[in-house]
Motif scaffolding. Structure first.
Motif, PDB file in Angstrom:
ATOM      1  N   PRO A  80       0.849  -1.190   0.000  1.00 36.14           N
ATOM      2  CA  PRO A  80       0.000   0.000   0.000  1.00 36.14           C
ATOM      3  C   PRO A  80       0.884   1.240   0.000  1.00 36.14           C
ATOM      4  CG  PRO A  80      -0.636  -1.540   1.733  1.00 36.14           C
ATOM      5  CD  PRO A  80       0.674  -2.005   1.187  1.00 36.14           C
ATOM      6  N   LYS A  81       0.378   2.297  -0.607  1.00 38.15           N
ATOM      7  CA  LYS A  81       1.185   3.497  -0.808  1.00 38.15           C
ATOM      8  C   LYS A  81       1.812   4.015   0.494  1.00 38.15           C
ATOM      9  CE  LYS A  81      -1.350   6.690  -2.535  1.00 38.15           C
ATOM     10  NZ  LYS A  81      -2.071   7.677  -3.362  1.00 38.15           N
ATOM     11  N   CYS A  82       1.029   4.090   1.557  1.00 34.46           N
ATOM     12  CA  CYS A  82       1.566   4.709   2.776  1.00 34.46           C
ATOM     13  C   CYS A  82       2.457   3.776   3.574  1.00 34.46           C
ATOM     14  CB  CYS A  82       0.453   5.265   3.640  1.00 34.46           C
ATOM     15  SG  CYS A  82      -0.779   4.072   4.093  1.00 34.46           S
ATOM     16  N   MET A  83       2.619   2.522   3.115  1.00 36.83           N
ATOM     17  CA  MET A  83       3.605   1.623   3.725  1.00 36.83           C
ATOM     18  C   MET A  83       4.942   1.668   2.999  1.00 36.83           C
ATOM     19  SD  MET A  83       2.692   0.007   6.472  1.00 36.83           S
ATOM     20  CE  MET A  83       3.693  -1.496   6.507  1.00 36.83           C
ATOM     21  N   ALA A  84       5.051   2.488   1.984  1.00 40.17           N
ATOM     22  CA  ALA A  84       6.307   2.608   1.247  1.00 40.17           C
ATOM     23  C   ALA A  84       7.423   3.034   2.187  1.00 40.17           C
ATOM     24  CB  ALA A  84       6.149   3.633   0.127  1.00 40.17           C
ATOM     25  N   PRO A  85       8.576   2.352   2.157  1.00 38.50           N
ATOM     26  CA  PRO A  85       9.651   2.684   3.104  1.00 38.50           C
ATOM     27  C   PRO A  85      10.357   3.990   2.760  1.00 38.50           C
ATOM     28  CG  PRO A  85      10.329   0.901   1.640  1.00 38.50           C
ATOM     29  CD  PRO A  85       8.889   1.167   1.334  1.00 38.50           C
ATOM     30  N   VAL A  86      10.565   4.800   3.796  1.00 38.03           N
ATOM     31  CA  VAL A  86      11.340   6.038   3.685  1.00 38.03           C
ATOM     32  C   VAL A  86      12.461   5.949   4.713  1.00 38.03           C
ATOM     33  CG1 VAL A  86      11.330   8.541   3.973  1.00 38.03           C
ATOM     34  CG2 VAL A  86       9.379   7.395   2.873  1.00 38.03           C
ATOM     35  N   ASN A  87      13.679   5.876   4.220  1.00 43.59           N
ATOM     36  CA  ASN A  87      14.831   5.697   5.110  1.00 43.59           C
ATOM     37  C   ASN A  87      14.634   4.516   6.062  1.00 43.59           C
ATOM     38  OD1 ASN A  87      16.500   7.836   4.125  1.00 43.59           O
ATOM     39  ND2 ASN A  87      15.115   9.277   5.118  1.00 43.59           N
ATOM     40  N   GLY A  88      14.089   3.439   5.509  1.00 42.29           N
ATOM     41  CA  GLY A  88      13.939   2.206   6.274  1.00 42.29           C
ATOM     42  C   GLY A  88      12.705   2.129   7.156  1.00 42.29           C
ATOM     43  N   VAL A  89      11.865   3.168   7.135  1.00 45.52           N
ATOM     44  CA  VAL A  89      10.679   3.210   7.987  1.00 45.52           C
ATOM     45  C   VAL A  89       9.445   3.400   7.097  1.00 45.52           C
ATOM     46  CG1 VAL A  89       9.522   4.445   9.861  1.00 45.52           C
ATOM     47  CG2 VAL A  89      12.006   4.267   9.850  1.00 45.52           C
TER      48      VAL A  89
END
Length: 240
Positions: free
Chosen positions: A27-36
């Protein structure tokens, strides 16, 4: 003095079709940003702003959330509202409303981080006796978003479709919503909150907007998802 708002519905069921090249099978909002997962940045900002309880409106790949949320929030501080079929943003909000307990709540898009002062938004909503209040982001030279125009009393005057704007206010994807008033509206089973609620009922003069020139990022396209990797720090401790 208006009571602070402590509950939020987070819309987290988006498929993220434009992000598939960068983030397949999430899902889009589970996309990792800097590992989170990106949703962690959203939730942690909300918690810092006094939100204590969350309802996550889920659809696509909801099981991806269930394994993550227990590491992010204490048990009892959140519930899941899972669609059996896509209901649109409006239908998802209405379904999630059954799991809330306060008359006025925050509603937010889980793929957008807008670092507004939630309680200032809540106080504005109470002063205006609004049925819905939009958090608006001032923006320059943009074409990705539509624009929102306000009357002198800050009620919504109009919504303008996506086109090029030199400057304007965009819908920042965070709302304060009065649930009893919302549930009284005659709306279809599946509907868009933006098109069939906001754009249909704003002429009644009960939908307001408050502009806030705070940090804003929407990771719905690969370019801004890449920008999030640079702008949002590892460790998820962004200040406003």
């Amino acid at each position: 003095m208006p009571r602070s708002i402590t509950e939020a519905i987070i819309l987290a069921g988006g498929l993220g079709t434009r992000l598939r090249s960068a983030v397949p099978d999430l899902p889009k909002c589970m996309a990792p940003v800097n590992g989170v997962p990106f949703i962690a940045y959203v939730v942690n900002h909300f918690r810092a702003q006094g939100i204590q309880r969350f309802v996550f409106a889920l659809g696509y790949k909801s099981e991806a959330f269930e394994s993550f949320l227990h590491t992010l929030l204490p048990a009892g501080n959140y519930e899941l509202s899972v669609e059996n079929e896509p209901l649109g943003t409006g239908g998802a909000i209405r379904l999630a409303c059954s799991k809330t307990s306060e008359p006025d709540i925050i509603v937010a898009n889980g793929d957008t981080l807008f670092c507004i002062d939630m309680q200032s938004l809540a106080a504005f909503h109470a002063r205006k006796n609004a049925q819905c209040t939009l958090a608006l982001k001032p923006m320059e030279t943009f074409s990705r978003y539509g624009a929102v125009q306000l009357n002198e009393d800050q009620s919504v005057e109009s919504f303008t479709e996506k086109r090029y704007f030199d400057q304007g206010l965009i819908n920042g994807g965070i709302y304060v919503l009065n649930i009893p008033a919302f549930l009284q509206k005659e709306l279809p089973y599946k509907f868009s909150f933006e098109k069939e609620y906001l754009e249909r009922f704003y002429k009644e003069g009960t939908i307001f907007g408050m502009a806030a020139n705070e940090y804003f990022i929407d990771i719905g396209i690969p370019e801004d998802y890449s920008r999030a990797q640079v702008e949002l720090p590892a460790g998820n401790k962004r200040g406003n």
